[in-house]
Design a protein around this motif. Structure first.
Motif, PDB file in Angstrom:
ATOM      1  N   ALA A 161       0.860  -1.189   0.000  1.00 33.81           N
ATOM      2  CA  ALA A 161       0.000   0.000   0.000  1.00 33.81           C
ATOM      3  C   ALA A 161       0.896   1.239   0.000  1.00 33.81           C
ATOM      4  N   ARG A 168       1.186   5.871  -0.001  1.00 36.76           N
ATOM      5  CA  ARG A 168       0.595   7.138   0.417  1.00 36.76           C
ATOM      6  C   ARG A 168       0.167   7.924  -0.821  1.00 36.76           C
ATOM      7  N   PHE A 169      -1.010   8.536  -0.726  1.00 43.33           N
ATOM      8  CA  PHE A 169      -1.610   9.259  -1.845  1.00 43.33           C
ATOM      9  C   PHE A 169      -1.533  10.764  -1.625  1.00 43.33           C
ATOM     10  N   HIS A 186      -2.882  14.324  -3.368  1.00 43.14           N
ATOM     11  CA  HIS A 186      -3.805  14.905  -4.338  1.00 43.14           C
ATOM     12  C   HIS A 186      -3.312  16.298  -4.743  1.00 43.14           C
ATOM     13  N   GLN A 207      -2.460   6.762   3.844  1.00 42.55           N
ATOM     14  CA  GLN A 207      -2.143   5.455   3.290  1.00 42.55           C
ATOM     15  C   GLN A 207      -3.404   4.877   2.677  1.00 42.55           C
ATOM     16  N   TYR A 208      -3.404   4.711   1.360  1.00 41.98           N
ATOM     17  CA  TYR A 208      -4.541   4.107   0.691  1.00 41.98           C
ATOM     18  C   TYR A 208      -4.360   2.593   0.643  1.00 41.98           C
ATOM     19  N   ARG A 264      -2.067  -1.058  -4.166  1.00 37.77           N
ATOM     20  CA  ARG A 264      -2.137  -0.860  -5.612  1.00 37.77           C
ATOM     21  C   ARG A 264      -1.211  -1.832  -6.338  1.00 37.77           C
ATOM     22  N   HIS A 307     -16.416   4.268  -6.307  1.00 37.96           N
ATOM     23  CA  HIS A 307     -15.425   4.265  -5.224  1.00 37.96           C
ATOM     24  C   HIS A 307     -15.256   2.876  -4.623  1.00 37.96           C
ATOM     25  N   GLY A 322     -12.728   0.759  -5.158  1.00 39.90           N
ATOM     26  CA  GLY A 322     -11.359   0.267  -5.068  1.00 39.90           C
ATOM     27  C   GLY A 322     -10.819  -0.210  -6.398  1.00 39.90           C
ATOM     28  N   HIS A 349      -1.422  12.068  -7.440  1.00 44.55           N
ATOM     29  CA  HIS A 349      -2.714  12.009  -8.130  1.00 44.55           C
ATOM     30  C   HIS A 349      -3.015  13.378  -8.735  1.00 44.55           C
TER      31      HIS A 349
END
Length: 239
Positions: A124, A126-127, A129, A147-148, A151, A169, A171, A192
């Protein structure tokens, strides 16, 4: 440990696209082409040059097109169709990534050691934006870096994979990966760019979500409303 190779693993990226020709598609595909072995793409009803752009990349080994869009309507079927087309290419590891996402540069140096081991089956990240900018990301409210879910995950033939049934949404990967397989949270970051464009583009995204999820079944309404905040808190990206 059956099926878990510790070396020589094949990394395949899977991506769904729709009308990405004038956004970040070329940038993302250029970047992916530097470190993945193959790319599988499912086009969800594009009406621009998205498909032609995808076909121009040699690492795109599978490209399917659809005349009817499923995004925001039947996301599970869309994700499953992409997943099974990806499995047909016999990957060892799968990277689920969108056409407006890129990892930080450090990922390219570390990804091979991540997939060429036999202990972990998912990672996993970190995202971040980015907001009306390619240099600054948002840090307030629910937009702060978190933490998303995974992926990057190992495909184990014979294992059972299940998908979130919600229309939006739901996933990017099978929903049971975290519960059923050993994994690890990474400090590597994903950029992102979905909100990095103009105010008009941001409003269109807001209107799309409100139309598809009018009762806030899949996301809190205040989070949708925060898309239109006039003065979000931003920080500069540093590699």
């Amino acid at each position: 440990m059956a099926g878990r190779k510790s070396s020589g693993n094949k990394l395949t990226a899977m991506m769904q696209v729709k009308n990405e020709a004038h956004r970040y598609l070329r940038m993302v595909l250029n970047d992916l082409s530097e470190y993945v072995d193959e790319i599988v793409i499912l086009d969800d009803g594009s009406t621009d040059e998205t498909v032609e752009i995808c076909r121009s990349y040699s690492k795109v080994v599978s490209l399917a097109t659809s005349n009817e869009s499923m995004f925001g309507v039947n996301e599970r079927n869309l994700k499953m169709k992409l997943f099974y087309r990806t499995l047909a290419t016999k990957p060892d590891w799968i990277l689920a990534i969108d056409a407006d996402e890129m990892f930080e540069e450090r990922f390219k140096q570390e990804v091979r050691s991540m997939i060429n081991q036999a202990r972990w089956d998912w990672y996993a990240f970190r995202f971040y934006h980015f907001w009306h900018s390619m240099t600054h990301y948002r840090v307030d409210k629910l937009w702060a870096p978190v933490q998303y879910g995974p992926r990057l995950f190992r495909y184990l033939p014979g294992s059972k994979y299940t998908w979130n049934p919600q229309a939006l949404h739901g996933g990017s990967i099978p929903q049971n990966v975290i519960a059923d397989f050993p994994g690890k949270k990474s400090d590597l970051r994903i950029r992102h760019f979905g909100y990095a464009g103009t105010l008009e583009e941001t409003r269109r995204k807001y209107e799309f979500y409100i139309q598809r999820d009018p009762d806030s079944e899949f996301c809190p309404r205040e989070h949708y409303e925060s898309i239109l905040d006039e003065n979000p808190v931003l920080e500069a990206w540093v590699e």
